[in-house]
Design a protein around this motif. Structure first.
Motif, PDB file in Angstrom:
ATOM      1  N   TYR A 366       1.697 -10.852  21.758  1.00  0.00           N
ATOM      2  CA  TYR A 366       1.759 -10.186  20.455  1.00  0.00           C
ATOM      3  C   TYR A 366       1.380  -8.723  20.631  1.00  0.00           C
ATOM      4  O   TYR A 366       0.847  -8.327  21.667  1.00  0.00           O
ATOM      5  CB  TYR A 366       0.840 -10.878  19.440  1.00  0.00           C
ATOM      6  CG  TYR A 366      -0.636 -10.870  19.781  1.00  0.00           C
ATOM      7  CD1 TYR A 366      -1.490  -9.906  19.260  1.00  0.00           C
ATOM      8  CD2 TYR A 366      -1.171 -11.842  20.623  1.00  0.00           C
ATOM      9  CE1 TYR A 366      -2.843  -9.902  19.562  1.00  0.00           C
ATOM     10  CE2 TYR A 366      -2.518 -11.852  20.938  1.00  0.00           C
ATOM     11  CZ  TYR A 366      -3.360 -10.873  20.395  1.00  0.00           C
ATOM     12  OH  TYR A 366      -4.686 -10.860  20.699  1.00  0.00           O
ATOM     13  N   SER A 376       3.927  -7.902  16.038  1.00  0.00           N
ATOM     14  CA  SER A 376       4.862  -8.904  16.580  1.00  0.00           C
ATOM     15  C   SER A 376       4.062 -10.116  17.029  1.00  0.00           C
ATOM     16  O   SER A 376       2.887 -10.003  17.375  1.00  0.00           O
ATOM     17  CB  SER A 376       5.685  -8.315  17.737  1.00  0.00           C
ATOM     18  OG  SER A 376       4.868  -8.043  18.856  1.00  0.00           O
ATOM     19  N   ASN A 378       4.865 -14.036  19.021  1.00  0.00           N
ATOM     20  CA  ASN A 378       5.872 -14.950  19.548  1.00  0.00           C
ATOM     21  C   ASN A 378       5.520 -16.407  19.259  1.00  0.00           C
ATOM     22  O   ASN A 378       4.456 -16.722  18.721  1.00  0.00           O
ATOM     23  CB  ASN A 378       6.116 -14.702  21.045  1.00  0.00           C
ATOM     24  CG  ASN A 378       4.992 -15.243  21.911  1.00  0.00           C
ATOM     25  OD1 ASN A 378       3.892 -15.502  21.451  1.00  0.00           O
ATOM     26  ND2 ASN A 378       5.280 -15.423  23.179  1.00  0.00           N
ATOM     27  N   ARG A 389       4.272 -17.140  12.269  1.00  0.00           N
ATOM     28  CA  ARG A 389       4.663 -15.740  12.450  1.00  0.00           C
ATOM     29  C   ARG A 389       4.539 -14.965  11.134  1.00  0.00           C
ATOM     30  O   ARG A 389       4.023 -13.848  11.112  1.00  0.00           O
ATOM     31  CB  ARG A 389       6.108 -15.654  12.976  1.00  0.00           C
ATOM     32  CG  ARG A 389       6.546 -14.237  13.302  1.00  0.00           C
ATOM     33  CD  ARG A 389       7.925 -14.251  13.955  1.00  0.00           C
ATOM     34  NE  ARG A 389       8.298 -12.913  14.381  1.00  0.00           N
ATOM     35  CZ  ARG A 389       8.884 -12.017  13.614  1.00  0.00           C
ATOM     36  NH1 ARG A 389       9.172 -12.320  12.363  1.00  0.00           N
ATOM     37  NH2 ARG A 389       9.194 -10.816  14.077  1.00  0.00           N
TER      38      ARG A 389
END
Length: 701
Positions: A366, A376, A378, A389
């Motif tokens: 991340y 971000s 994953n 997420r």
């Protein structure tokens, strides 16, 4: 017969007839009315003859006028004289005009087809920037534009850029913005413009920029090859992994990184990539520039053009050397421990389970921006930490941190800003369900298109079981109750040195920073740094910043450091030394660097200063063992040797502790009488092995 000859013959005949008639009439004595009659007859014959001569000219004139008005018309030659030749020439001219007209009409049809099917809008402007021509698709989009100023049709059209020949412009129609590229050809006072939609091109350019950013900042080695397996692109991760710069690697075949015995296998992998599209999970040796052999996990994928033809390959490699070595060591250890007791079998199962986790799990990846928000996240991060997420994006990264290390994100960002890259350490993370797990973290900087720091990328691997096993092993092996990631205070050099030597025997990387000589402290010279204002090998200036940097740059996480601050207190004031200890405390606690022992026997410190030091540091506690320390050391030595599959002899005990044979026998006999170790005959030699009771003592200790 020529027209001129005919005309002369006609006049001659008429003249002769007129003469003969005139003479006959005179001789006959006819009245004057007959003369009038003769004149009329001659006139009629003349007009008839002239009409026969001028008729072809009239026909040619009419045909010519028809051609001028656009009607293709021919004449029929009625004689072989000049009028006949003229008629043939006229017909040839008309035929050529017809062919030219058909050619022009065909060209016009082609041009119209090209204009109608052209990928773009074609229009012409006069010197006043009014539209004089527009292609059908332009009129379909903007209506009747003939004669209108271009800015009435295209808002804010940059007429000042027409002279440049090419420029970009955004067309706004019905609230939709369409970026176009305008190509201009000037012809006198006319501007011929072709506007092409570049929305797709801009999207592709943005995608290329995005992929280029991933390529450049990926920690994996990403190598792009041509069809001959020669390197065409070599990213920064490849430079870091193999040591070659892009200039050194581009143009060489990929097999220059491989041992020769692997070249044939490399060729087979390329063939499979062509047939199957990709070849993944290739674990193979590679050779670095410095000659070091590493193991990589490689995925090889073929690249195709729009026609499906293979135009190259992309190889993505990750260095798994440490993991493979750990797997091999773990496998060997498990095979040896398999023959041991139930406790060792249980440890083996735990290690195998840990190895399975390491082998089969992916990393949680991340990223965090400079404000500490997650940008971000994953799929593995979802599984590891429990947040989906959509829950994680925008969430403060501090929610992943246990309460005692809430400042870790700010600490890491500060280190990255100071120029640190590839930061790697062991730490802890907090799951959504409140469970704290041990993790191994690799932090890399993220740069924007300007090359400025925009955030950090964090790769996290769950090492909870590994750390638990290490803590359990250290708890059994160490003489003192010390824990990694802590700073301890000792007011006795003997105690401090004993702690460091004990940690070194248990696999720690030892380092003593002191003004005292190594032989006085009782440590090896290779583990010693002398505090000295004179610069030379093996010395370190008594400067807090240099000491901080020296300790900070020690590799790995199992570091045992003894910092003697007596000389430092003479050269620096207490506030600087105290600040150094606070900074080192943050480093060891946040980065889990190892164990730091701060020691002083100085009388320069007052009660307040000593109290402040003890508040910042933990106290060192010895384990309570109901046997003499020197005998416990022998039990611990035999236990440690048995853990790695070795069984020491009496001679090994003598050599390791520097004692006589009689002393060694007495101490071993003491342990044997209490059932803690047993002597086993191995060939002609007697070796030592810890009993189940001895292992229980080590577990309790």
């Amino acid at each position: 017969m020529k027209v001129f000859v005919r005309f002369v013959l006609m006049l001659t005949v008429i003249s002769i007839l007129s003469l003969l008639l005139g003479i006959s009439l005179v001789e006959m004595g006819v009245p004057p009315v007959y003369y009038l009659y003769v004149v009329v007859i001659v006139l009629i014959v003349s007009l008839f003859s002239a009409g026969s001569i001028l008729e072809p000219l009239e026909e040619l004139r009419d045909a010519f006028q028809s051609v001028v008005s656009g009607e293709i018309r021919t004449v029929t030659p009625k004689s072989t004289d000049e009028f006949g030749e003229l008629a043939k020439a006229f017909n040839w001219m008309v035929e050529e005009l017809r062919k030219e007209k058909e050619s022009l009409e065909e060209s016009e049809r082609r041009f119209r087809s090209v204009v109608e099917e052209m990928d773009g809008w074609l229009f012409e402007l006069d010197s006043h920037y009014c539209i004089t021509f527009a292609s059908p698709n332009f009129r379909d989009k903007f209506g009747d534009v003939q004669g209108k100023p271009v800015r009435d049709v295209l808002e804010h059209f940059p007429v000042e850029k027409l002279e440049s020949g090419k420029f970009e412009y955004e067309i706004i129609k019905d609230g939709k913005i369409t970026p176009v590229e305008v190509i201009v050809k000037k012809d006198g006072g006319t501007y011929r413009c072709l506007a092409r939609d570049i929305s797709t091109r801009r999207k592709i350019e943005r995608q290329l920029a995005f992929f280029r950013e991933i390529l450049e900042h990926s920690v994996d080695a990403i190598v792009i090859l041509d069809v001959d397996s020669r390197i065409t692109v070599w990213n920064r991760g490849a430079e870091m992994m193999f040591g070659y710069t892009a200039e050194e690697a581009v143009g060489k075949p990929l097999n220059f990184l491989m041992p020769k015995e692997r070249w044939q296998q490399c060729t087979e992998n390329f063939k499979r990539a062509v047939v199957e599209g990709h070849v993944k999970d290739i674990e193979a040796p590679r050779i670095r520039k410095d000659g070091e052999m590493i193991i990589v996990d490689q995925t090889l994928t073929s690249i195709h053009d729009s026609n499906g033809e293979v135009i190259g390959f992309v190889a993505i490699m990750r260095d798994i050397t440490r993991r493979k070595k750990a797997e091999i060591e773990l496998k060997n250890t498990c095979e040896e421990l398999e023959r041991r007791t139930r406790e060792i079998l249980e440890v083996q199962k735990g290690l195998q389970q840990l190895a399975s986790i390491v082998e089969n799990s992916n990393d949680a990846i991340y990223s965090v921006n400079l404000e500490g928000k997650i940008t971000s996240w994953n799929r593995t991060a979802e599984r590891l930490f429990g947040w989906r997420r959509d829950e994680a994006l925008g969430m403060p990264a501090s929610k992943l941190l246990p309460e005692e290390i809430k400042g870790e994100t700010e600490f890491i960002i500060r280190r990255i800003r100071e120029g640190e890259s590839g930061l790697r350490f062991e730490t802890r993370r907090l799951r959504k369900d409140g469970v704290v797990i041990d993790v191994e973290v690799t932090v890399s900087p993220l740069l924007n298109e300007m090359g400025e720091l925009s955030g950090i990328s964090i790769i996290t691997r769950d090492i909870s079981e590994k750390r638990q096993a290490e803590r359990e092993a250290e708890r059994r092996m160490l003489k003192y109750e010390v824990e990694r990631g802590r700073v301890y205070f000792a007011d006795s050099f003997d105690t401090a040195v004993d702690v460091i030597n004990d940690l070194i025997r248990c696999g720690y990387n030892g380092r003593v920073i002191s003004r005292r000589y190594p032989e006085v402290l009782g440590i090896e010279e290779g583990n010693h740094l002398m505090l000295s204002a004179k610069k030379r090998d093996g010395t370190l200036e008594p400067d807090p910043d240099r000491i901080y940097r020296e300790i900070l740059n020690m590799p790995g996480w199992k570091n045992a450091v003894l910092l003697d601050i007596d000389y430092l207190l003479i050269k620096r004031n207490f506030e600087e030394v105290y600040e150094l200890i606070q900074r080192l405390k943050d480093v060891f606690f946040v980065l889990n660097k190892g164990i730091l022992v701060v020691c002083t026997e100085s009388e320069l410190l007052g009660e307040r200063e000593m109290k402040l030091l003890k508040m910042e540091c933990c106290a060192i506690k010895s384990k309570k063992i109901e046997m003499p320390a020197e005998i416990y050391e022998i039990l611990r030595f035999v236990y440690a040797q048995n853990r790695v599959g070795e069984r020491p002899s009496i001679k090994d005990v003598m050599t390791n502790f520097g004692i006589t044979r009689n002393t060694a026998k007495k101490r071993v006999a003491y342990l044997a009488e209490r059932g803690l170790i047993k002597m086993i005959k191995d060939g002609r030699m007697k070796v030592l092995e810890v009993t189940e009771e001895g292992r229980e003592v080590m577990r309790v200790a």
